[in-house]
Structure formats: C-alpha cells, structure tokens
Scaffold this motif. Sequence first.
Motif, PDB file in Angstrom:
ATOM      1  N   ILE A  13       1.300 -29.550  14.896  1.00  0.00           N
ATOM      2  CA  ILE A  13       0.547 -29.114  13.709  1.00  0.00           C
ATOM      3  C   ILE A  13       0.925 -29.960  12.499  1.00  0.00           C
ATOM      4  CG2 ILE A  13       0.277 -27.225  12.040  1.00  0.00           C
ATOM      5  CD1 ILE A  13       0.543 -25.299  14.467  1.00  0.00           C
ATOM      6  N   GLU A  14       2.213 -30.182  12.298  1.00  0.00           N
ATOM      7  CA  GLU A  14       2.654 -30.993  11.162  1.00  0.00           C
ATOM      8  C   GLU A  14       2.126 -32.418  11.263  1.00  0.00           C
ATOM      9  OE1 GLU A  14       4.257 -29.785   8.414  1.00  0.00           O
ATOM     10  OE2 GLU A  14       3.779 -27.926   9.462  1.00  0.00           O
ATOM     11  N   ALA A  15       2.076 -32.951  12.469  1.00  0.00           N
ATOM     12  CA  ALA A  15       1.525 -34.293  12.648  1.00  0.00           C
ATOM     13  C   ALA A  15       0.042 -34.314  12.274  1.00  0.00           C
ATOM     14  CB  ALA A  15       1.712 -34.745  14.096  1.00  0.00           C
ATOM     15  N   LEU A  57      -1.864 -36.429   9.295  1.00  0.00           N
ATOM     16  CA  LEU A  57      -2.996 -37.328   9.549  1.00  0.00           C
ATOM     17  C   LEU A  57      -4.256 -36.935   8.787  1.00  0.00           C
ATOM     18  CD1 LEU A  57      -2.434 -37.768  13.382  1.00  0.00           C
ATOM     19  CD2 LEU A  57      -2.221 -39.551  11.642  1.00  0.00           C
ATOM     20  N   GLY A  58      -4.204 -35.844   7.999  1.00  0.00           N
ATOM     21  CA  GLY A  58      -5.333 -35.503   7.136  1.00  0.00           C
ATOM     22  C   GLY A  58      -6.074 -34.229   7.476  1.00  0.00           C
ATOM     23  N   LEU A  59      -5.736 -33.577   8.594  1.00  0.00           N
ATOM     24  CA  LEU A  59      -6.367 -32.303   8.912  1.00  0.00           C
ATOM     25  C   LEU A  59      -5.830 -31.219   7.981  1.00  0.00           C
ATOM     26  CD1 LEU A  59      -5.998 -32.437  12.802  1.00  0.00           C
ATOM     27  CD2 LEU A  59      -8.116 -32.794  11.513  1.00  0.00           C
ATOM     28  N   THR A  60      -6.651 -30.223   7.708  1.00  0.00           N
ATOM     29  CA  THR A  60      -6.120 -29.091   6.955  1.00  0.00           C
ATOM     30  C   THR A  60      -5.167 -28.316   7.853  1.00  0.00           C
ATOM     31  OG1 THR A  60      -7.820 -27.505   7.642  1.00  0.00           O
ATOM     32  CG2 THR A  60      -8.301 -28.890   5.700  1.00  0.00           C
TER      33      THR A  60
END
Length: 263
Positions: free
Chosen positions: A182-184, A188-191
Amino acid sequence: MTSIGFIGVGNMGSAIIRGLAARGDVTLMGYDLNPESLAALAPVGLRAAASPRELAGQCDIVLLAVKPHQVKAVLEDICPALNPGRTVLSIAAGITMKKLVKWADPAPVVRVMPNTPAMVGAGVFALCLEDDRLDQQRKDFLVGLFQGLGQVHVLPEKLFDAFTAVAGSGPAYVFYFMEAVIEAGVTLGLTRQQATQMVEGLFVGSARLAAESGHHVSVLREMVCSPAGTTIAATNAFDKAAVRAAIVKGVLKSAKRSQELGD
C-alpha cells in the motif's frame, strides 16, 4: 444439546461465539470482566454467567479465552466445578498440555490454537487431542465444532509451536506485507484509498487462486514472472534484499518465542 461456556469474550472469544451462534445443537454462556462485552453478544444468544465457577458448573465445554498468564488462576478458581464429564479448552499460546492437565484435573483438556481470520469465518485452527481421557465421540464433536469456523488441523503438541509461528502469528505477516505494498502504491501516486482497495483485492484474489487452481504457489509465482518483465524485476530486488530469508527467520523467531512462553 451441548452447552459451551467462554471465560473471556474478547476478540477471539467473541469471534468463536459469533461463529457458533448459528448452530442449533449448542447453547452459549460467557463470563468476562467487561459487562459491555457480554451485552454486545446477547443478541446472538450468549447468556452471561455471574462468575467463572458458575459457568464451569453449568457447561459441558469450558473454553478459556484469556491471556496465558491468567490461565492457571482461572483453572484454580473453577476446578471445584469441573468433573470428568466436562471438557476444558484453552486457546492460550504456550500453555502446555502438561500444565493444563495438572490445573484442570479431573476434566480432560484440549489445546486449541486459532488465528484472527476466525473473526470472519475463515480461521485456521490447530487442535491437540492427546489427552487420553478424551473419547472418540468428544474428539469428533470438537473437530466438527471448529470446522464450522474454518480449517481444522489435528496436530501433536510438539508441532504447536510451528503452527503458532506459521498460522497463529501468520495474519500479522500478511498485513505487514499488505501495508508495505500500500505504501509503495501511495508513493507511486495512487490515493491511499485506491491503494488499499487494490491491495485488499490482490490478496483476496491471490489466496483464492492458490486455494483453487491446483498449482503450487511457486508455479503461480512463475506464471506472473515474464522474462525481462516488471514482476521478475521486483522479485529479483526482493531476493537481493534477502526478503525471503528475513521472513523465514521471523517465523523461526516466532516459534522460539512460543516455546519460551511454555517454559
């Protein structure tokens, strides 16, 4: 009708209670220091006991869902109400059969190791049925009881530390890895909401594929790792960082700690 009493109705105790509530062949009773916890389970049919000893005197099966350091005191309290016709179950990590047999005499005992997915009916349980005083009818009933809550593995006690390290502690390893992915995704720009939903779906789908495909997980991993592709780049990075070795080391540390709790 079999009566089952729970001493301790915290997360795991309440999960088992909710899972058994739909059965028509059991009645449920509980005792907990927190009356609000008992009240929350009243709608599913749990009756509250005034004391652990009262509960033990009325139930065919007494399940201890308390912390390991509390088990001895609880059994010493309820022992006058126990007899060979009752069965004592303990889900306390590290508390050995030898100790349970001594503290619960004259009632036969069973060690049970659950894991937290039991809270959603998808638990994995280990049962130690090595007490010679358990007849086959009781053994069969207990296996069937927990099969309604997930997988059941009847294991010798010598494998309980291994089970604890792999399946008992295992959900935390999975959540730990989920957090990292999730942190990755957020990096990378995902909410955070998008990344969380994607990773939850990823793990649910992957677990289902592993369970239903008939392929070993190594084969399933290889199926995703195309030559010179994105996935092999990631797994090579994991191997370079010794992620696999760190996971194995962590599981072994967990097993060692389980052994220490039983000393």
